[in-house]
Enzyme design. Structure first.
Site: not given
Ligand code: 13P
Length: 251
Positions: A9-11, A96, A168, A174, A213, A234-235
């Site tokens: 998920n690149w947000k 989300h 999640e 994050g 994370s 995410g990250g």
């Molecule tokens: P992170 O991996 O950056 O914690 O983000 C998780 C997330 O929200 C994926 O949808």
């Protein structure tokens, strides 16, 4: 055998040149990775087409981060499930925690979005998870059950047959604080039991991903848990090499 899925998920990150770089690194690897796991990437909507083109024919699953709750019409700024389907989107995140918290998305809205996705045969990736305050107050299961039941009670087993769930925990998103494999496994088993209350076969088939994370260092142990069928990353999904290693840590 449940499908194993790693979704990135690149947000709200990325650009055309970022996608060029990312795809030139990951594209040659995707076919091999796809033998062990379904790899999905969810870029911002404006880049779906470019990413889809860059990975065309590779087996990469194209994912959206959000969808409108209505099918068409005067909804300025919204993107419909039909439009996502039109450009080859196969998966879409729903509910989300960032949408629930920052954009006041309710369970009712989540249900409306899932309905749109089912109608267009896009796989919903239903995100659930508790905040730290809820976990500290011993409410984690209660919160997650309510988020799940809102959707489970609104559709038939057949309609939900392809649904994916992502656990999640909000406190792990994050923050660099990955849930321990034990905490994650316990909640995944709980989620599966809630799905089983509706349908045992659905629970058996439903892929439940962990997100929060996930990193190269934590992925293998998490994915080794009985009820963890993959990750929503995410990250770390913004670094092609890390994302590839995370995919490789799925057996
Ligand atoms: P992170 O991996 O950056 O914690 O983000 C998780 C997330 O929200 C994926 O949808």
């Amino acid at each position: 055998m449940r499908q194993k899925i790693i979704a990135g998920n690149w947000k709200m990150n990325g650009s055309q040149s970022f996608i060029d770089d990312f795809s030139s690194q990951l594209q040659p690897e995707i076919e091999k990775l796809s033998e062990r796991v379904k790899v999905v990437l969810a870029p911002p909507a404006v880049y779906l087409q470019q990413l889809g083109d860059a990975f065309s024919g590779s087996g990469l699953g194209l994912g959206a981060q959000n969808v409108a709750q209505d099918d068409k019409g005067a909804f300025t700024g919204e993107i419909s499930a039909a439009m996502l389907s039109d450009i080859g989107v196969e998966y879409c995140l729903v509910g989300h925690s960032e949408r629930r918290t920052l954009y006041s998305e309710t369970d009712q809205m989540v249900v409306a979005k899932v309905a749109q996705l089912i109608e267009k045969k896009i796989i919903p990736v239903l995100c659930v998870g508790e905040t730290l305050a809820e976990r500290d107050a011993d409410q984690a299961e209660l919160v997650v059950r309510a988020q799940l039941e809102a959707v489970l009670s609104a559709f038939s087993d057949v309609e939900l047959a392809s649904m994916v769930i992502a656990y999640e925990p909000v406190w792990a998103i994050g923050t660099g604080k990955t849930a321990t494999p034990e905490i994650a496994q316990a909640m995944h088993a709980f989620i599966r039991s809630v799905v089983a209350d509706k349908s045992a076969s659905l629970a058996e088939r439903c892929a439940i991903l962990y997100g929060g994370s996930v990193s190269v260092a934590t992925a293998a142990e998490l994915f080794g848990q009985l009820d963890i069928d993959g990750g929503l990353v995410g990250g770390a999904s913004l670094k092609a090499d890390d994302f590839k290693k995370i995919c490789e840590s799925m057996d």
